[in-house]
Design an enzyme around this catalytic site. Structure first.
Site, PDB file in Angstrom:
ATOM      1  CG  ASP A  32      -1.916   1.113   1.244  1.00 57.47           C
ATOM      2  OD1 ASP A  32      -2.035   1.822   0.219  1.00 57.47           O
ATOM      3  OD2 ASP A  32      -2.600   1.288   2.276  1.00 57.47           O
ATOM      4  CG  ASP A 185      -3.538   4.305  -2.468  1.00 64.54           C
ATOM      5  OD1 ASP A 185      -2.698   3.448  -2.118  1.00 64.54           O
ATOM      6  OD2 ASP A 185      -4.562   4.552  -1.816  1.00 64.54           O
TER       7      ASP A 185
END
Length: 274
Positions: A32, A185
């Site tokens: 992440d 992201d």
């Protein structure tokens, strides 16, 4: 230092396979770039989400130590919630904040890491790479921007989106550091854009579809039969995120020292990304 770990697609996220403790205990956690803290669920877990893989037991590791939360080397979660795939045991934060894996590795990687995300449904692993072998020399590059007020996020500057011959100006997104207007992201599935941009984009895509029958799918804006395919975008008042579906089958290289982000088309199941 060069290092590489396998990455597999799972339920809209990408899981990186690493080991923790002594003796080494395998864990699978979400890769992440939109968060910093590195953590896994640990025994005993009073109120945890369901996890299919064995859970890390700190008592079984000879190198486990209790430290202050401000150190945050690798955290043990004994109580928590959230919506996570049962195949994920936690998160490997790759953001720009001090607690992330990228920051903790520091100068040993030369400020470089990259990943190659295979399509969802592809069973072959792709890769997360750190160090000089993570450099992406081909493709295209763009400035990688940060905001000192929120160092976790990596911002890019997006000016427009093209669909066929139509060019849609990218407006209405809240700003980031150095003029950035969209966060990249790996932990977010859909690409999120301001609602006005999404409306124009959906109309432009629909106008290019020949023979497709529109169909309603909950949570997605523009879908067609048969073998349902959807536009992997969602709308927001002002938030903008470059999600992982749009990054699939590219090597995405982060050069934190050079402050650049590079994209190179790739077969992400072809083996090592180096």
């Amino acid at each position: 230092m060069d290092a590489e770990a396998p990455v597999t697609a799972d339920s809209g996220a990408y899981l990186v396979h690493v080991s923790l403790g002594t003796p080494a205990f395998p864990i699978v956690a979400i890769a992440d770039t939109g968060s910093d803290v590195i953590w896994t669920q640990c025994q005993p877990c009073a109120d945890c989400y369901t996890q299919t893989a064995p859970m890390f037991d700190p008592k079984s590791s000879t190198t486990y130590r209790e430290i202050s939360c401000s150190s945050t080397i690798f955290g043990c979660s004994h109580e928590g919630g959230g919506t996570f795939s049962p195949n994920a045991s936690g998160i490997v934060g790759l953001g720009g904040g001090a607690a992330s894996l990228v920051s903790q590795l520091g100068s040993t990687t030369g400020g470089k890491f990259s990943y190659c995300l295979a399509s969802f449904g592809d069973d072959k692993p792709s890769t997360l790479t750190f160090g000089q072998s993570a450099a992406v020399s081909g493709g295209v590059s763009t400035p990688l921007l940060t905001d000192p007020r929120n160092p976790t996020f990596y911002f890019l500057r997006l000016d427009a989106i093209s669909v066929g011959t139509k060019k849609i100006a990218f407006t209405g997104a809240s700003g980031g550091g150095g003029g950035g207007n969209i966060i990249i992201d790996s932990g977010t599935t859909l690409t999120i854009v301001p609602k006005g941009v999404l409306s124009e984009l959906a109309d432009a895509v629909s106008s290019q579809v020949s023979g497709g029958t529109p169909v309603q799918v909950q949570g997605l804006d523009t879908c067609f039969e048969e073998n349902v395919v959807c536009l992997a975008f969602a709308g927001s008042a002002s938030l903008a995120i470059y999600g992982n579906v749009a990054q699939q089958n590219f090597r995405v290289g982060y050069d934190l020292k050079g402050e650049t982000l590079s994209f190179e088309p790739a077969d992400c199941t072809a083996g090592s990304s180096a």
